[in-house]
Design a protein around this motif. Structure first.
Motif, PDB file in Angstrom:
ATOM      1  N   THR A   1     -35.275  -3.742 -21.995  1.00  0.00           N
ATOM      2  CA  THR A   1     -34.498  -2.558 -22.367  1.00  0.00           C
ATOM      3  C   THR A   1     -35.317  -1.302 -22.106  1.00  0.00           C
ATOM      4  N   THR A   2     -36.622  -1.361 -22.462  1.00  0.00           N
ATOM      5  CA  THR A   2     -37.504  -0.264 -22.041  1.00  0.00           C
ATOM      6  C   THR A   2     -38.718  -0.889 -21.362  1.00  0.00           C
ATOM      7  N   GLU A   3     -39.318  -0.109 -20.457  1.00  0.00           N
ATOM      8  CA  GLU A   3     -40.430  -0.672 -19.685  1.00  0.00           C
ATOM      9  C   GLU A   3     -41.601  -1.050 -20.594  1.00  0.00           C
TER      10      GLU A   3
ATOM     11  N   GLY B   1     -40.116  -3.766 -23.605  1.00  0.00           N
ATOM     12  CA  GLY B   1     -39.298  -4.910 -23.205  1.00  0.00           C
ATOM     13  C   GLY B   1     -38.065  -5.006 -24.069  1.00  0.00           C
ATOM     14  N   ASN B   2     -37.911  -6.161 -24.757  1.00  0.00           N
ATOM     15  CA  ASN B   2     -36.731  -6.354 -25.615  1.00  0.00           C
ATOM     16  C   ASN B   2     -37.061  -6.247 -27.102  1.00  0.00           C
TER      17      ASN B   2
ATOM     18  N   ARG C   1     -33.006  -4.882 -33.517  1.00  0.00           N
ATOM     19  CA  ARG C   1     -31.569  -4.726 -33.793  1.00  0.00           C
ATOM     20  C   ARG C   1     -30.963  -6.029 -34.318  1.00  0.00           C
ATOM     21  N   ALA C   2     -31.434  -7.163 -33.788  1.00  0.00           N
ATOM     22  CA  ALA C   2     -30.890  -8.461 -34.239  1.00  0.00           C
ATOM     23  C   ALA C   2     -31.299  -8.747 -35.688  1.00  0.00           C
ATOM     24  N   GLY C   3     -32.361  -8.113 -36.156  1.00  0.00           N
ATOM     25  CA  GLY C   3     -32.798  -8.290 -37.549  1.00  0.00           C
ATOM     26  C   GLY C   3     -34.037  -9.141 -37.661  1.00  0.00           C
TER      27      GLY C   3
ATOM     28  N   LEU D   1     -42.463  -5.941 -37.085  1.00  0.00           N
ATOM     29  CA  LEU D   1     -41.790  -6.359 -35.847  1.00  0.00           C
ATOM     30  C   LEU D   1     -40.599  -5.446 -35.559  1.00  0.00           C
ATOM     31  N   THR D   2     -39.854  -5.149 -36.614  1.00  0.00           N
ATOM     32  CA  THR D   2     -38.645  -4.353 -36.408  1.00  0.00           C
ATOM     33  C   THR D   2     -38.867  -2.863 -36.679  1.00  0.00           C
TER      34      THR D   2
END
Ligand code: HEM
Length: 426
Positions: free
Chosen positions: A54-56, A59-60, A66-68, A227-228
């Motif tokens: 999603t961003t260089e 990454g994801n 967002r997934a939690g 992490l989030t």
């Protein structure tokens, strides 16, 4: 998957119930462990289906946030892309596998990408066994597995029983209506066992246990939150973490110091702490491996027991079956290394139809069998069984009504809030 397993829980007997709880606790660890290949570089190195970064830079990682949790992210990923799927952890290309057949192909692998557990480095340290691969990792595991082998396990049953008896005695003083904080009791149980059996130390009193647990919880939830929602350097969050960590560090340092000054006598068995101290040379490795085993033993088993009692309380008919089985198989005897196997047995599980319908690696709560399986798996089964038998033969466990219990998928799945139970003497 969680729902499917929940509906079948009614059919479970004691061993199955314990396995289910362990499954619930470790599902996330299992998925994380399933994330196997990491490649450096910024261009996609294979044709494996999956997400583009999603961003260089990240990454994801923002998608994981967002997934939690990583757990929920991986479930979505595999739903979308199938049983082998890729994503980007920062600049690392990651392939995740999600089927017993694929796990089989991976079962002889020992090395584990250190990046996956980097989040926990501030607590378990960079020199931890968790990050050790190759010759060094295998050598440490060869030594550390010995005090946790089938043969060595015999020496711990007395410790397991003593701590379980203390808990049973404490619960006996409670009145029927009293609300009992289940996970607090279960993590205290797991913590006392690990310190006593593997480190040769006992806490002075329950106040010290609670202090350890409170500070440990602060550290752990902060690392999972990172992490989030990464904490800013020098932020209040980081300060709170550091203060809590220094309490745990101090306790662990004292335990190690005490053992160094009081090593086992010639006729006494070596404990895990002794093996760690003589296997690795640097002080940081000694400390990091000690804290890794303390965390490994406390976090997982405490939660497994919490879920186990929770499911028994919410399935009273299964609890009755467990009670009858304990009476039938053990009478009034304690659990020991000889009779423990009589309690896990569910004949239906081994019917030809059931065996055929189940992939060989369908149930691997302690890792992918093979080379990097959890070193404490026998220890965990045994201590949990002693705890369950000791308490369930004396008490019927009930839920306090009106609670909503939500699982939170951190490294280990734990309840969002405390689970409150009541007990009735049998
Ligand atoms: C219900 C209880 C437990 C569960 C479900 C559990 C699960 C796991 C899993 C899934 C792994 C990763 C394996 C892999 O990478 O393939 C692991 C590693 C580990 N566990 Fe456990 N565990 C439990 C209890 C314990 C206990 C009681 C101890 C300590 C005596 C312990 C110490 C460790 C350590 C030190 C590692 C890292 C080993 C290495 O890096 O080689 N665990 N555990």
């Amino acid at each position: 998957m969680l729902q499917q397993t929940t509906s079948s829980a009614k059919r479970l007997k004691a061993g199955k119930m314990l396995e289910y709880a362990i499954f619930a606790v470790t599902f996330v660890v299992f998925l994380i462990a399933a994330v196997i290949y990491l490649y450096p570089g910024s261009s996609k190195p294979s044709s494996i289906p999956g997400l583009d970064p999603t961003t260089e830079e990240d990454g994801n990682v923002s998608d994981i946030a967002r997934a939690g949790s990583l757990h929920e992210f991986l479930l979505d990923l595999h739903k979308q892309f199938g049983s082998i799927a890729s994503f980007w952890m920062g600049q690392k290309f990651v392939v995740s596998i999600h089927s017993p057949e694929l796990f089989k192909q991976h079962q002889n692998v020992f090395d584990r990408p250190p990046e996956l557990f980097k989040l926990f480095e501030p607590f378990i340290g960079t020199a931890s066994i968790q990050y050790a691969n190759g010759k060094d990792g295998r050598n440490r595991r060869n030594h550390y597995d010995k005090p946790l082998s089938h043969e060595s396990l015999k020496q711990y049953y007395n410790d397991f029983q003593e701590v379980a008896n203390e808990l049973e005695k404490k619960w006996s003083t409670l009145v029927k209506e009293e609300h009992i904080p289940l996970s607090q009791y279960m993590s205290a149980f797991a913590l006392k066992i690990v310190l006593r059996a593997l480190f040769g130390q006992s806490f002075k009193d329950d106040k010290e246990v609670l202090e350890f647990r409170r500070n440990y919880d602060i550290c752990w939830s902060e690392m999972e939150r990172n992490l989030t929602e990464p904490a800013e350097p020098g932020s209040q969050r980081q300060k709170v973490f550091e203060e809590a960590y220094s309490v745990i560090k101090n306790i662990m340092e004292n335990i190690i110091k005490h053992r160094k000054e009081n090593p086992p006598k010639e006729n006494e068995d070596k404990l895990l702490v002794d093996v760690i101290l003589e296997t690795v040379t640097s002080e940081s490795q000694k400390f990091d491996d000690c804290i890794t085993f303390a965390v490994g033993g406390l976090h997982t088993t405490g939660n497994a027991l919490t879920w186990c009692f929770y499911f028994l309380a919410t399935h009273p008919e299964v609890q009755d079956k467990v009670y009858k089985e304990i009476k039938k198989e053990l009478g009034n005897n304690d659990v020991d290394f000889k009779n423990i196997n009589d309690l896990r047995f569910d004949p239906d599980r081994f019917s030809p139809e059931n065996v055929k319908s189940r992939p060989a690696m369908a149930f691997q709560p302690f890792g992918f069998a093979g080379k990097r399986i959890c070193p404490g798996y026998r220890f965990a089964y045994a201590e949990a069984t002693v705890c369950l038998v000791t308490l369930l033969r004396k008490f019927k466990v009930n839920m306090v009504e009106g609670q909503v219990v939500n699982p939170v998928h951190g490294l280990v799945t734990h309840p969002e809030d405390e689970i409150w139970i009541t007990i009735e003497k049998r």
